[in-house]
Motif scaffolding. Sequence first.
Motif, short mmCIF file in Angstrom:
data_model
loop_
_atom_site.label_atom_id
_atom_site.label_comp_id
_atom_site.label_asym_id
_atom_site.label_seq_id
_atom_site.Cartn_x
_atom_site.Cartn_y
_atom_site.Cartn_z
N UNK A 69 37.32 41.68 36.34
CA UNK A 69 38.41 41.53 37.30
C UNK A 69 38.65 40.06 37.64
N UNK A 70 37.57 39.29 37.81
CA UNK A 70 37.69 37.86 38.10
C UNK A 70 38.37 37.13 36.94
N UNK A 71 37.93 37.43 35.71
CA UNK A 71 38.52 36.79 34.54
C UNK A 71 40.00 37.13 34.40
N UNK A 72 40.32 38.41 34.54
CA UNK A 72 41.71 38.84 34.39
C UNK A 72 42.58 38.22 35.48
N UNK A 73 42.07 38.17 36.71
CA UNK A 73 42.84 37.57 37.80
C UNK A 73 43.11 36.10 37.51
N UNK A 74 42.12 35.38 37.01
CA UNK A 74 42.32 33.97 36.69
C UNK A 74 43.32 33.81 35.55
N UNK A 75 43.19 34.63 34.52
CA UNK A 75 44.13 34.56 33.39
C UNK A 75 45.55 34.91 33.83
N UNK A 76 45.66 35.87 34.73
CA UNK A 76 46.97 36.26 35.25
C UNK A 76 47.58 35.11 36.06
N UNK A 77 46.77 34.47 36.87
CA UNK A 77 47.24 33.34 37.68
C UNK A 77 47.71 32.18 36.81
N UNK A 78 47.05 31.99 35.66
CA UNK A 78 47.43 30.93 34.73
C UNK A 78 48.66 31.31 33.90
N UNK A 79 49.06 32.57 33.97
CA UNK A 79 50.21 33.02 33.21
C UNK A 79 49.89 33.45 31.79
N UNK A 80 48.60 33.67 31.49
CA UNK A 80 48.18 34.01 30.14
C UNK A 80 48.15 35.52 29.88
N UNK A 81 47.98 36.32 30.93
CA UNK A 81 47.97 37.78 30.76
C UNK A 81 48.86 38.43 31.81
N UNK A 82 49.23 39.67 31.52
CA UNK A 82 49.97 40.46 32.50
C UNK A 82 49.25 41.80 32.63
N UNK A 83 49.36 42.34 33.81
CA UNK A 83 48.84 43.69 34.09
C UNK A 83 50.01 44.57 34.45
N UNK A 84 49.95 45.80 33.98
CA UNK A 84 50.97 46.76 34.39
C UNK A 84 50.28 48.09 34.62
N UNK A 85 50.80 48.89 35.51
CA UNK A 85 50.20 50.20 35.77
C UNK A 85 50.20 51.06 34.51
#
Length: 170
Positions: A69-85
């Motif tokens: 969760x920490x890694x994904x949140x950081x990657x999302x904040x950097x604009x490298x990944x997206x999460x969708x339901x």
Amino acid sequence: MPMHQETADDLIRKIFALQRSLRCVTQRSADIGGPGVALQGVMRMIGEDGELRATELAAKLGVGPAGLSRHVAELEELGYVRRRPHPQDRRAYLISLTELGDSVLREALKNRAVLLQDALADWSEDQAQLASSALGALSDSLFTSIRRAPGTAGPTPETPYPNPQELTTK
């Protein structure tokens, strides 16, 4: 005939030495810019599947939900990944690379390959292919052994570790 104890001990020492050496090369590639080594690993796993559930990603990486969760949140904040339901499971979400994330990952992997080529400049193509083949066979055997071991939390047919030979071609 089974492997001798001395050979097994020597192989373990050499594997640990290889891990240390690869960590140095990997760190140098991360120092060039972009996400750090751990985030690159997460991005590589996401990139291989295109889109996957967080639980699948955690299993592939061998990490717990909190660390992921920490890694994904950081990657999302950097604009490298997206999460969708997840469309079928409201409790879950799907993770994928953004265009920026895909571009950054490709560049990081290219930089890592260049560093490895430079480090092994005195190797011939045949030597490199032989090493790649031997390492692939070793990894395959170890992963097969992990899958057979009762009660292990290792890879399963549904969440296998990647074939190391495939990682070098991406």
